[in-house]
Scaffold this motif. Structure first.
Motif, mmCIF file in Angstrom:
data_model
loop_
_atom_site.group_PDB
_atom_site.id
_atom_site.type_symbol
_atom_site.label_atom_id
_atom_site.label_comp_id
_atom_site.label_asym_id
_atom_site.label_seq_id
_atom_site.Cartn_x
_atom_site.Cartn_y
_atom_site.Cartn_z
ATOM 1 N N ASP A 34 21.537 19.481 -4.495
ATOM 2 C CA ASP A 34 22.263 20.739 -3.813
ATOM 3 C C ASP A 34 20.772 21.587 -4.744
ATOM 4 O O ASP A 34 21.756 21.858 -5.856
ATOM 5 N N VAL A 35 20.043 22.147 -4.517
ATOM 6 C CA VAL A 35 19.207 23.076 -5.766
ATOM 7 C C VAL A 35 19.868 24.686 -5.619
ATOM 8 O O VAL A 35 18.923 25.329 -5.851
ATOM 9 N N ARG A 36 20.372 25.436 -4.182
ATOM 10 C CA ARG A 36 21.114 26.289 -4.671
ATOM 11 C C ARG A 36 22.251 26.290 -6.167
ATOM 12 O O ARG A 36 22.892 25.687 -5.870
ATOM 13 N N THR A 37 21.886 27.708 -5.855
ATOM 14 C CA THR A 37 23.092 27.850 -7.255
ATOM 15 C C THR A 37 24.017 29.091 -6.547
ATOM 16 O O THR A 37 23.944 30.008 -6.057
ATOM 17 N N THR A 148 12.144 19.195 -15.378
ATOM 18 C CA THR A 148 11.939 19.901 -14.315
ATOM 19 C C THR A 148 10.595 20.866 -13.974
ATOM 20 O O THR A 148 9.829 21.287 -15.279
ATOM 21 N N ALA A 149 10.326 21.074 -12.706
ATOM 22 C CA ALA A 149 9.283 21.315 -13.042
ATOM 23 C C ALA A 149 8.590 22.053 -11.448
ATOM 24 O O ALA A 149 9.309 21.003 -10.225
ATOM 25 N N SER A 150 8.374 23.020 -11.082
ATOM 26 C CA SER A 150 8.125 23.577 -10.102
ATOM 27 C C SER A 150 6.960 24.661 -9.953
ATOM 28 O O SER A 150 6.404 25.586 -10.458
ATOM 29 N N LYS A 151 6.720 24.830 -8.792
ATOM 30 C CA LYS A 151 4.964 25.444 -8.193
ATOM 31 C C LYS A 151 5.142 26.332 -7.058
ATOM 32 O O LYS A 151 5.281 25.215 -6.522
ATOM 33 N N VAL A 152 5.603 27.480 -6.836
ATOM 34 C CA VAL A 152 6.190 27.472 -5.013
ATOM 35 C C VAL A 152 5.394 29.100 -4.720
ATOM 36 O O VAL A 152 4.488 30.182 -5.601
ATOM 37 N N THR A 153 5.102 29.065 -3.630
ATOM 38 C CA THR A 153 4.182 30.916 -4.097
ATOM 39 C C THR A 153 4.720 31.353 -2.395
ATOM 40 O O THR A 153 4.927 30.184 -1.154
ATOM 41 N N VAL A 185 20.799 16.851 -13.728
ATOM 42 C CA VAL A 185 20.354 17.123 -12.700
ATOM 43 C C VAL A 185 19.435 17.823 -12.222
ATOM 44 O O VAL A 185 18.519 18.618 -11.699
ATOM 45 N N GLN A 186 20.113 18.013 -11.219
ATOM 46 C CA GLN A 186 21.343 19.116 -10.167
ATOM 47 C C GLN A 186 20.851 20.173 -10.433
ATOM 48 O O GLN A 186 20.706 21.036 -10.061
ATOM 49 N N GLU A 187 22.257 20.302 -12.110
ATOM 50 C CA GLU A 187 21.593 21.388 -12.651
ATOM 51 C C GLU A 187 20.688 22.411 -12.779
ATOM 52 O O GLU A 187 20.007 23.188 -12.848
ATOM 53 N N LEU A 188 19.674 21.151 -13.450
ATOM 54 C CA LEU A 188 18.660 21.730 -14.420
ATOM 55 C C LEU A 188 17.355 22.213 -13.520
ATOM 56 O O LEU A 188 16.992 23.269 -13.266
ATOM 57 N N LEU A 189 17.124 21.175 -11.646
ATOM 58 C CA LEU A 189 16.387 21.888 -11.045
ATOM 59 C C LEU A 189 17.200 23.219 -10.528
ATOM 60 O O LEU A 189 15.546 23.927 -10.015
ATOM 61 N N ALA A 190 18.524 23.257 -10.051
ATOM 62 C CA ALA A 190 18.233 24.226 -9.558
ATOM 63 C C ALA A 190 18.826 25.519 -10.185
ATOM 64 O O ALA A 190 17.834 26.825 -9.832
ATOM 65 N N ALA A 191 18.376 25.538 -11.687
ATOM 66 C CA ALA A 191 18.077 26.230 -13.081
ATOM 67 C C ALA A 191 16.560 26.414 -12.982
ATOM 68 O O ALA A 191 15.794 27.847 -12.873
#
Length: 215
Positions: A34-37, A148-153, A185-191
């Protein structure tokens, strides 16, 4: 002598338990994240009423079956995916939650999620693309490295004057833990996602019922 032998046995047992906990064999199953904070809601502040709709983001990743994997010390893997199995929905919902509870000027805004094209009378419609989203954990002796890594437009269309803004938000983080827990894992991706969302908010503003770049 017996006491020394007992300490050795206990010590070896403890080491064995630690190694087993750090790297038990993976069975290829999938864990959902769950990636919601959680964000406490701010009160609505007086001002111009603005209706904002966030549409599910398009997932452009080549592999949509998962967002990452844990490589176990003794072999095998555990896969990770977002709750609902659709990263575009998960990221859009995380953005909508942030804007609804504490968006621009740290105030609550009238924001909701809706399918693409279903709300033609909103002031601002936000959509986007998920270019990359990953979280990986590699277990080693006495530690696990999580990255973790993310790229969003993110694209915002202002229906009033037909203008639009497009911004790329990306980020990466890493953490090394002694005792591995999937919550890490969940906390780091959400952060990581929340950090990008925060920067998006700081780089934009609401003005005359439209979303504009910040000065």
């Amino acid at each position: 002598m017996k006491s020394a032998t007992m300490r050795q046995v206990l010590g070896l047992g403890l080491i064995g338990a630690m190694l087993a906990g750090a790297g038990c064999v993976g069975k290829g199953d999938t864990r959902l994240l769950d990636v919601r904070t959680p964000i406490s809601a701010a009160p609505f502040a007086p001002g111009e009423p603005v209706t904002i709709v966030v549409e599910p983001f398009e997932d452009l990743r080549p592999d949509k079956s998962r967002v990452g994997v844990r490589t176990h010390l003794w072999g095998g893997v555990t896969n990770f995916n977002v709750t609902g199995m659709r990263s575009g929905d998960a990221i859009a919902q995380a953005l909508a939650d942030r804007l609804k509870n504490r968006g621009w000027q740290d105030r609550a805004w009238n924001v909701r999620m809706a399918p693409a094209g279903s709300v033609p009378d909103a002031d601002i419609i936000i959509s986007g693309q998920v270019n990359s989203l990953s979280v990986n954990a590699k277990s080693r002796v006495f530690s696990t490295v999580i990255t973790t890594a993310s790229k969003v437009t993110v694209q915002a269309r202002n229906l009033g004057d037909r203008s639009s803004t497009t911004r790329n938000i990306e980020g990466a983080q890493s953490r090394t833990v002694f005792w591995f827990n999937e919550d890490d894992v969940q906390e780091l991706l959400a952060a990581t996602l929340q950090d990008g969302i925060n920067r998006y908010i700081s780089d934009t503003r609401i003005e005359q019922r439209a979303l504009r770049p910040a000065p």
